[in-house]
Design an enzyme around this catalytic site. Structure first.
Site, mmCIF file in Angstrom:
data_model
loop_
_atom_site.group_PDB
_atom_site.id
_atom_site.type_symbol
_atom_site.label_atom_id
_atom_site.label_comp_id
_atom_site.label_asym_id
_atom_site.label_seq_id
_atom_site.Cartn_x
_atom_site.Cartn_y
_atom_site.Cartn_z
ATOM 1 N N ASP A 144 1.883 13.799 -20.395
ATOM 2 C CA ASP A 144 2.920 12.827 -20.029
ATOM 3 C C ASP A 144 4.265 13.131 -20.695
ATOM 4 O O ASP A 144 5.030 12.248 -21.021
ATOM 5 C CB ASP A 144 2.475 11.374 -20.256
ATOM 6 C CG ASP A 144 2.399 10.923 -21.710
ATOM 7 O OD1 ASP A 144 2.965 11.571 -22.586
ATOM 8 O OD2 ASP A 144 1.782 9.875 -21.949
ATOM 9 N N CYS A 201 -13.635 -4.240 -4.890
ATOM 10 C CA CYS A 201 -13.359 -4.894 -6.179
ATOM 11 C C CYS A 201 -11.853 -5.102 -6.383
ATOM 12 O O CYS A 201 -11.047 -4.204 -6.135
ATOM 13 C CB CYS A 201 -13.919 -4.050 -7.314
ATOM 14 S SG CYS A 201 -13.612 -4.733 -8.965
#
Length: 326
Positions: A144, A201
């Site tokens: 990142d 979900c």
């Protein structure tokens, strides 16, 4: 890996690299193509168009380059991705015990050593193996810290699928893992992309107190508690302050409720990622009383320092107020 390695096929080179990477501590490794499908650029542009990046201005710079790893390494031929588990027992509870001096709530990933340093160390130790089986190879590692879409690349490399909370989920591991990678200018066989297993979900969407998950697979950073306590520059609205609860740094709610995390939590084998007393023994009142120099000293070498003292102290004061009003 010891001894000399004769010239090997790309398949054998990959097998050796993955084996040695697992021995170093990586949960899994996979290989992705250099360029992501156009749909990833389109998704990023749409996200940016909604202003969901907030004050993270760097996300809007050259969005097309974030889907082409050759922007990091000219002549790139593949991207090697690695997953590294960070879960530690006991799990951070959704609603920690109260009391007059409640414990500070800090995202689990930040309880140990700064993961950038840990992953960098692992890649530096794996690179000689890669160089031995791929003589003359050039590579650039990242975690990142480079302008590419790490989660999209990791999904293409088969490390997991992006859940509806946008974190990567892996069968048998859940989402408690970091992602890092190396762009290489030598080809290795690609892995098959991971497939989605979230089904119907919506627990992560339903549980987010600030409604930051605006729709499945889309997060409005400007409403995300992690963004507000770590990345955001400037004032926070009273509404979001009130909804952010007693989180001091980051937020784990969407991961805590995920069935894949509740089913397969395992302790990280990496000692540097295990919780430090500086975090686990920290109360909210201790946090708000820290001065800048004490803050810097206490969290030396940890990701918490990314927030900076001003943002950290502001979050501590808000967390105390919200605990009292709960």
């Amino acid at each position: 890996m010891s001894g000399e390695v004769a010239e090997v096929t790309p398949d054998e080179a990959k097998r050796i690299i993955v084996r040695e990477g697992r021995l170093l501590g990586f949960t899994a490794l996979g290989v992705s193509p250099v360029t992501l499908p156009d749909v990833e650029t389109e998704r990023l542009r749409e996200w940016l168009g909604r202003g969901y990046q907030g004050t993270m201005d760097w996300m809007a710079r050259r969005p097309e380059g974030r889907t082409d790893a050759e922007s990091l390494l000219p002549g790139a031929a593949c991207v090697l991705l690695g997953a590294l588990e960070y879960y530690s027992e006991p799990a951070r509870p959704s609603d920690p015990a109260g009391g007059r001096d409640p414990r500070a709530r800090i995202s689990m990933y930040a309880e140990g050593r700064d993961y950038h340093r840990v992953l960098k160390g692992l890649w530096k130790r794996l690179m000689p193996v890669i160089e031995k089986v791929l003589p003359g190879v050039q590579g650039r590692w990242f975690v990142d810290s480079a302008p590419i879409l790490e989660k999209a690349y990791a999904e293409r490399a088969g490390l997991g699928w992006r859940g509806k909370h946008t974190n990567l989920i892996r069968k048998g591991t859940g989402s408690w893992f970091f992602i890092g990678g190396i762009v290489l200018d030598r080809a290795l066989p690609f892995d098959s992309p991971a497939t989605d297993h979230c089904g119907s979900c919506t627990l992560c969407i339903d549980a987010c107190p600030t409604d930051a998950i605006t729709e499945p697979y889309t997060v409005d950073s400007t409403r995300c508690i992690s963004y507000l306590t770590i990345e955001h520059h400037g004032e926070v609205s009273q509404e979001l302050d009130d909804l952010s609860g007693d989180w001091l740094f980051g937020c784990d709610i969407c991961q805590e409720v995920c069935p894949w995390n509740r089913r397969f939590p395992e302790e990280t084998p990496i000692k540097d990622l295990q919780p430090r007393p500086a975090v686990r023994d920290l109360s909210l009142h201790d946090a708000v009383r820290l001065g800048k120099s004490a803050f810097d000293e206490r969290f030396e070498g940890m990701a918490i320092r990314r927030a900076g003292w001003d943002r950290f102290s502001r979050s501590a004061a808000r967390a105390i107020r919200n605990r009292k009003e709960a």
